[in-house]
Design a protein around this motif. Sequence first.
Motif, PDB file in Angstrom:
ATOM      1  N   ALA A   1       0.861  -1.178   0.000  1.00 30.74           N
ATOM      2  CA  ALA A   1       0.000   0.000   0.000  1.00 30.74           C
ATOM      3  C   ALA A   1       0.898   1.228   0.000  1.00 30.74           C
ATOM      4  CB  ALA A   1      -0.924  -0.004   1.226  1.00 30.74           C
ATOM      5  N   GLY A   2       0.273   2.391  -0.217  1.00 32.06           N
ATOM      6  CA  GLY A   2       1.044   3.630  -0.242  1.00 32.06           C
ATOM      7  C   GLY A   2       0.730   4.444  -1.487  1.00 32.06           C
ATOM      8  N   SER A   3       1.410   5.553  -1.631  1.00 35.73           N
ATOM      9  CA  SER A   3       1.125   6.490  -2.703  1.00 35.73           C
ATOM     10  C   SER A   3       1.815   6.086  -4.001  1.00 35.73           C
ATOM     11  CB  SER A   3       1.573   7.898  -2.294  1.00 35.73           C
ATOM     12  OG  SER A   3       1.091   8.858  -3.207  1.00 35.73           O
ATOM     13  N   VAL A   4       1.457   6.772  -5.091  1.00 40.17           N
ATOM     14  CA  VAL A   4       2.071   6.514  -6.396  1.00 40.17           C
ATOM     15  C   VAL A   4       3.566   6.835  -6.348  1.00 40.17           C
ATOM     16  CG1 VAL A   4       2.048   7.186  -8.837  1.00 40.17           C
ATOM     17  CG2 VAL A   4      -0.094   7.025  -7.562  1.00 40.17           C
ATOM     18  N   ASP A   5       4.383   5.997  -6.982  1.00 42.19           N
ATOM     19  CA  ASP A   5       5.828   6.196  -7.134  1.00 42.19           C
ATOM     20  C   ASP A   5       6.603   6.060  -5.827  1.00 42.19           C
ATOM     21  OD1 ASP A   5       5.620   6.608  -9.851  1.00 42.19           O
ATOM     22  OD2 ASP A   5       5.402   8.779  -9.664  1.00 42.19           O
ATOM     23  N   ASP A   6       6.002   5.481  -4.808  1.00 43.51           N
ATOM     24  CA  ASP A   6       6.756   5.232  -3.575  1.00 43.51           C
ATOM     25  C   ASP A   6       7.576   3.952  -3.667  1.00 43.51           C
ATOM     26  OD1 ASP A   6       5.963   7.533  -2.370  1.00 43.51           O
ATOM     27  OD2 ASP A   6       4.450   6.638  -1.078  1.00 43.51           O
ATOM     28  N   GLY A   7       7.384   3.160  -4.733  1.00 48.58           N
ATOM     29  CA  GLY A   7       8.259   2.007  -4.975  1.00 48.58           C
ATOM     30  C   GLY A   7       7.700   0.665  -4.560  1.00 48.58           C
ATOM     31  N   LYS A   8       6.377   0.525  -4.542  1.00 47.72           N
ATOM     32  CA  LYS A   8       5.783  -0.747  -4.094  1.00 47.72           C
ATOM     33  C   LYS A   8       6.164  -1.910  -5.008  1.00 47.72           C
ATOM     34  CE  LYS A   8       1.658   1.049  -4.186  1.00 47.72           C
ATOM     35  NZ  LYS A   8       2.115   2.420  -4.494  1.00 47.72           N
ATOM     36  N   SER A   9       5.963  -1.731  -6.310  1.00 51.09           N
ATOM     37  CA  SER A   9       6.262  -2.809  -7.253  1.00 51.09           C
ATOM     38  C   SER A   9       7.761  -3.118  -7.287  1.00 51.09           C
ATOM     39  CB  SER A   9       5.761  -2.442  -8.655  1.00 51.09           C
ATOM     40  OG  SER A   9       4.358  -2.292  -8.665  1.00 51.09           O
TER      41      SER A   9
ATOM     42  N   VAL B   1      -5.067   7.253  -6.218  1.00 48.16           N
ATOM     43  CA  VAL B   1      -6.341   7.416  -5.517  1.00 48.16           C
ATOM     44  C   VAL B   1      -7.504   6.870  -6.343  1.00 48.16           C
ATOM     45  CG1 VAL B   1      -6.700   9.759  -6.395  1.00 48.16           C
ATOM     46  CG2 VAL B   1      -7.778   9.044  -4.238  1.00 48.16           C
ATOM     47  N   GLU B   2      -7.394   6.939  -7.675  1.00 52.54           N
ATOM     48  CA  GLU B   2      -8.460   6.454  -8.545  1.00 52.54           C
ATOM     49  C   GLU B   2      -8.681   4.954  -8.385  1.00 52.54           C
ATOM     50  OE1 GLU B   2      -9.524   6.237 -13.337  1.00 52.54           O
ATOM     51  OE2 GLU B   2      -7.810   7.398 -12.619  1.00 52.54           O
ATOM     52  N   TYR B   3      -7.633   4.234  -7.967  1.00 48.25           N
ATOM     53  CA  TYR B   3      -7.725   2.786  -7.867  1.00 48.25           C
ATOM     54  C   TYR B   3      -7.724   2.311  -6.415  1.00 48.25           C
ATOM     55  CZ  TYR B   3      -6.463   3.379 -12.734  1.00 48.25           C
ATOM     56  OH  TYR B   3      -6.430   3.780 -14.040  1.00 48.25           O
ATOM     57  N   THR B   4      -8.203   3.179  -5.506  1.00 48.21           N
ATOM     58  CA  THR B   4      -8.279   2.795  -4.096  1.00 48.21           C
ATOM     59  C   THR B   4      -9.135   1.542  -3.923  1.00 48.21           C
ATOM     60  OG1 THR B   4      -7.991   5.090  -3.369  1.00 48.21           O
ATOM     61  CG2 THR B   4      -8.976   3.555  -1.796  1.00 48.21           C
ATOM     62  N   ARG B   5     -10.200   1.400  -4.723  1.00 52.99           N
ATOM     63  CA  ARG B   5     -11.060   0.227  -4.612  1.00 52.99           C
ATOM     64  C   ARG B   5     -10.274  -1.060  -4.877  1.00 52.99           C
ATOM     65  NH1 ARG B   5     -11.920   3.088  -9.158  1.00 52.99           N
ATOM     66  NH2 ARG B   5     -11.987   2.043 -11.202  1.00 52.99           N
TER      67      ARG B   5
ATOM     68  N   SER C   1      -0.813   7.710   1.833  1.00 56.08           N
ATOM     69  CA  SER C   1      -0.204   6.802   2.802  1.00 56.08           C
ATOM     70  C   SER C   1      -1.106   6.641   4.024  1.00 56.08           C
ATOM     71  CB  SER C   1       1.172   7.312   3.245  1.00 56.08           C
ATOM     72  OG  SER C   1       2.018   7.535   2.142  1.00 56.08           O
ATOM     73  N   ARG C   2      -1.609   7.769   4.508  1.00 54.38           N
ATOM     74  CA  ARG C   2      -2.503   7.731   5.671  1.00 54.38           C
ATOM     75  C   ARG C   2      -3.815   7.031   5.317  1.00 54.38           C
ATOM     76  NH1 ARG C   2      -0.074  12.882   6.027  1.00 54.38           N
ATOM     77  NH2 ARG C   2       1.040  13.234   7.989  1.00 54.38           N
ATOM     78  N   ARG C   3      -4.344   7.339   4.127  1.00 52.81           N
ATOM     79  CA  ARG C   3      -5.610   6.731   3.707  1.00 52.81           C
ATOM     80  C   ARG C   3      -5.474   5.205   3.675  1.00 52.81           C
ATOM     81  NH1 ARG C   3      -6.410   9.389  -0.562  1.00 52.81           N
ATOM     82  NH2 ARG C   3      -8.126  10.726   0.098  1.00 52.81           N
ATOM     83  N   HIS C   4      -4.393   4.706   3.116  1.00 51.93           N
ATOM     84  CA  HIS C   4      -4.209   3.260   3.024  1.00 51.93           C
ATOM     85  C   HIS C   4      -4.021   2.630   4.398  1.00 51.93           C
ATOM     86  CE1 HIS C   4      -3.049   2.869  -1.516  1.00 51.93           C
ATOM     87  NE2 HIS C   4      -4.244   3.366  -1.306  1.00 51.93           N
ATOM     88  N   ALA C   5      -3.338   3.311   5.312  1.00 47.47           N
ATOM     89  CA  ALA C   5      -3.192   2.786   6.668  1.00 47.47           C
ATOM     90  C   ALA C   5      -4.548   2.692   7.358  1.00 47.47           C
ATOM     91  CB  ALA C   5      -2.238   3.662   7.475  1.00 47.47           C
ATOM     92  N   VAL C   6      -5.401   3.701   7.151  1.00 44.96           N
ATOM     93  CA  VAL C   6      -6.747   3.677   7.721  1.00 44.96           C
ATOM     94  C   VAL C   6      -7.557   2.523   7.135  1.00 44.96           C
ATOM     95  CG1 VAL C   6      -8.939   4.927   7.817  1.00 44.96           C
ATOM     96  CG2 VAL C   6      -6.802   6.131   8.286  1.00 44.96           C
TER      97      VAL C   6
ATOM     98  N   ASP D   1     -14.074  10.288   7.334  1.00 46.86           N
ATOM     99  CA  ASP D   1     -12.878  10.978   6.868  1.00 46.86           C
ATOM    100  C   ASP D   1     -11.716   9.999   6.994  1.00 46.86           C
ATOM    101  OD1 ASP D   1     -10.536  12.479   6.577  1.00 46.86           O
ATOM    102  OD2 ASP D   1     -11.464  14.287   7.387  1.00 46.86           O
ATOM    103  N   VAL D   2     -11.215   9.502   5.852  1.00 50.38           N
ATOM    104  CA  VAL D   2     -10.203   8.444   5.906  1.00 50.38           C
ATOM    105  C   VAL D   2      -8.844   8.950   6.365  1.00 50.38           C
ATOM    106  CG1 VAL D   2     -11.325   7.022   4.158  1.00 50.38           C
ATOM    107  CG2 VAL D   2      -9.682   8.770   3.462  1.00 50.38           C
TER     108      VAL D   2
END
Length: 412
Positions: free
Chosen positions: A9-17, A92-96, A122-127, A352-353
């Motif tokens: 999880a996390g934001s775009v370009d943070d290096g997950k893949s 964010v578009e692919y949060t689902r 990052s916070r949204r995904h942790a929530v 509020d996520v």
Amino acid sequence: MDLLRFATAGSVDDGKSTLIGRLLLDSKAIFEDQLEAVESTSRSKGYDYTDLALLTDGLRSEREQGITIDVAYRYFATPRRKFIIADTPGHVEYTRNMVTGASTADLGLVLVDARRGLSEQSRRHAVLLSLLGVPHIVLAVNKMDLVDYDQAVFDRIDEEFTAFAAKLDVPGISVIPVSALRGDNVVERSQHMPWYEGPALLDYLETVEVRRRSRVAARLPVQYVIRPKSQEHHDYRGYAGRVTGGAFAPGDEVVVLPSGQRSRIAGIDLFDRTLETAPDGLSVTLRLEDDIDISRGDVICAVEAAPEVTRAVEATVCWMASAPLRTGQKLAFKHTTRTGRAVVGALATQLDVNTLEPLGSPESLGLNEIGQVTLRLSQPIVTDSYADNRTTGSFILIDEATGVTVGAGLIA
């Protein structure tokens, strides 16, 4: 060996893949031809390094845009444990899609870029991981090589995330500094960060306790009634499904819901052999001592602490469609193996996520928004709270016209 399911999880370009690719590569879980193909593609793009994200980003649109869109599942094992990885999107578009990938996880791996620190996503995904009942969250502070492995940078992010995570219902929180591109603290401890005294990421994943979240006795949602047509087995009647919660054993008294009829387990079958016990997570066929009218969608339960049978539920719903969810809307639902129709009775609050605070009664829920929703159902369902059992405590909502899944619900 036991199994650990974890989701990135996390934001775009943070290096997950890239982190997942490094984890697979350094743990020797990649075939030579796969690595050669990734190296060739990296060279053709003019990179002076191997783009490890290509090991998980398989869609053409993902490779063109350099982002993860769909959930990519990867499987690997070490001598100590088996793993299933869900590499989920950060946009964010692919949060689902992230919710889908994390719904079965035992651990959430949230990445942040050391240069930027915690982001809103990052916070949204942790929530969301907290709402989904994931018992462990690891914050991987990535790209430490780009901040010269500075301990002060790591300490600042560690302190900020620890304070934020204190608001979440997550028993296990850990923070690890890594460089996915260079492999620091991914599989082996890094010599560039002697100030860090904790484990490398893989060592943590191999040793973290996998705690089963079900707090209830055994249930088996019936998926199929087995009635062989051969003369040899003409009197055989079995009820197939996956056990969730506790375990069943021959002789156990059970109740079939929603009818409420009782019987005892005569035997447990698994393909070509019988079992003495059917534990949580195993797909089996149960035989009962009595002939009872049971069909797909019914639930065979241990008598003690039986679940609730209801035609109305209050649930936390993550809305996944562009068209908003509104009061009075009619949808199809699927809960365990039972399907039916639902009507939206009320939208109590929106969440509020970022803060976990309620925002009041909304008129609708938009794409990726989360709220408390009351639903009226066309037929009874057998439920536990999501906190007690993930299987009987969750459902999906479906657009009847298109057959597309438009919402995921967690029963209160």
